[in-house]
Enzyme design. Structure first.
Site, PDB file in Angstrom:
ATOM      1  N   HIS A 237       1.004  -0.617 -10.507  1.00  0.00           N
ATOM      2  CA  HIS A 237      -0.121  -0.648  -9.560  1.00  0.00           C
ATOM      3  C   HIS A 237       0.328  -0.112  -8.188  1.00  0.00           C
ATOM      4  O   HIS A 237      -0.356   0.699  -7.571  1.00  0.00           O
ATOM      5  CB  HIS A 237      -0.641  -2.095  -9.450  1.00  0.00           C
ATOM      6  CG  HIS A 237      -1.751  -2.305  -8.477  1.00  0.00           C
ATOM      7  ND1 HIS A 237      -3.015  -2.713  -8.860  1.00  0.00           N
ATOM      8  CD2 HIS A 237      -1.809  -2.177  -7.125  1.00  0.00           C
ATOM      9  CE1 HIS A 237      -3.793  -2.807  -7.779  1.00  0.00           C
ATOM     10  NE2 HIS A 237      -3.076  -2.497  -6.716  1.00  0.00           N
ATOM     11  N   GLU A 238       1.512  -0.546  -7.734  1.00  0.00           N
ATOM     12  CA  GLU A 238       1.999  -0.119  -6.413  1.00  0.00           C
ATOM     13  C   GLU A 238       2.372   1.365  -6.414  1.00  0.00           C
ATOM     14  O   GLU A 238       2.084   2.083  -5.456  1.00  0.00           O
ATOM     15  CB  GLU A 238       3.195  -0.970  -5.973  1.00  0.00           C
ATOM     16  CG  GLU A 238       2.914  -2.457  -5.807  1.00  0.00           C
ATOM     17  CD  GLU A 238       1.633  -2.757  -5.051  1.00  0.00           C
ATOM     18  OE1 GLU A 238       1.257  -2.007  -4.134  1.00  0.00           O
ATOM     19  OE2 GLU A 238       0.970  -3.755  -5.397  1.00  0.00           O
TER      20      GLU A 238
ATOM     21  N   HIS B   2      -0.513   3.534  -5.963  1.00  0.00           N
ATOM     22  CA  HIS B   2      -0.892   3.686  -4.548  1.00  0.00           C
ATOM     23  C   HIS B   2      -0.117   4.830  -3.894  1.00  0.00           C
ATOM     24  O   HIS B   2      -0.666   5.606  -3.115  1.00  0.00           O
ATOM     25  CB  HIS B   2      -0.590   2.407  -3.761  1.00  0.00           C
ATOM     26  CG  HIS B   2      -1.653   1.352  -3.825  1.00  0.00           C
ATOM     27  ND1 HIS B   2      -2.943   1.549  -3.368  1.00  0.00           N
ATOM     28  CD2 HIS B   2      -1.620   0.076  -4.273  1.00  0.00           C
ATOM     29  CE1 HIS B   2      -3.650   0.430  -3.539  1.00  0.00           C
ATOM     30  NE2 HIS B   2      -2.874  -0.474  -4.093  1.00  0.00           N
TER      31      HIS B   2
ATOM     32  N   CYS C 136      -6.475  -6.232  -5.806  1.00  0.00           N
ATOM     33  CA  CYS C 136      -5.745  -5.353  -4.898  1.00  0.00           C
ATOM     34  C   CYS C 136      -6.026  -5.802  -3.474  1.00  0.00           C
ATOM     35  O   CYS C 136      -7.171  -6.092  -3.135  1.00  0.00           O
ATOM     36  CB  CYS C 136      -6.221  -3.914  -5.095  1.00  0.00           C
ATOM     37  SG  CYS C 136      -5.431  -2.730  -3.992  1.00  0.00           S
TER      38      CYS C 136
HETATM   39 ZN   LIG Z   1      -3.359  -2.393  -4.665  1.00  0.00          ZN
END
Ligand SMILES: [Zn+2]
Length: 172
Positions: free
Chosen positions: A131-132, A135, A89
């Site tokens: 993953h994004e 966030h 990341c």
């Molecule tokens: Zn990340």
């Protein structure tokens, strides 16, 4: 809610530049301190096997990447398997670890012009988008790691958190 104006298009452009500078494959607005449901993804440079269908077609990656996803709504494909792979990341330099995620997803989103799209994909593209979007929801990849994977990384994560806090302390 995101407003599709010149400022949003500019933000997306800047995020793509930041992501490319850092040699990343994805970046979420939260990582640069912006509370907008927006992330960018670019997998053109990555050697990985994955399939995708964008709005019912299979355009070459060059035609739609880098891509901007605004207000993304994610769903794992029904009955899809999960798979484990190592993730990193941009917010956690040098920290990498295995994360388990669904293999295939569908994501509805709008591009930077407010046009709606549906993307179905698997493999690394699906992993990167998950993953994004994590966030955007305040979830980090280290939160999704198995305890056994996370434990040996804990010291490094703590050290990084300390560094980040120190960097944010305003100068007198
Ligand atoms: Zn990340």
């Amino acid at each position: 809610m995101a407003v599709f104006d010149a400022a949003l298009a500019q933000l997306a452009k800047e995020m793509v530049a930041t992501m490319h500078e850092a040699h990343g494959i994805g970046l979420a607005a939260q990582q640069i301190g912006r509370a907008v449901q927006l992330c960018v993804v670019d997998l053109r440079e990555v050697e990985a096997d994955f399939v995708w269908e964008l709005d019912g077609a299979r355009p070459p990656l060059e035609l739609f990447m880098p891509m901007t996803l605004v207000n993304p709504e994610l769903k794992p494909v029904r009955g899809t398997e999960t798979f484990t792979a190592e993730e990193g990341c941009l917010s956690f330099p040098k920290i990498r670890g295995d994360v388990e995620r669904p293999e295939a997803i569908t994501v509805k989103f709008q591009d930077e012009h407010g046009v709606s799209h549906v993307l179905a994909c698997d493999g690394l593209l699906a992993r990167c988008i998950q993953h994004e979007i994590d966030h955007l929801n305040g979830v980090l990849f280290i939160d999704r790691m198995d305890k056994k994977v996370r434990a040996p990384l804990d010291d490094a994560i703590k050290a990084l958190a300390k560094e980040t806090r120190a960097a944010k302390t305003p100068s007198p």
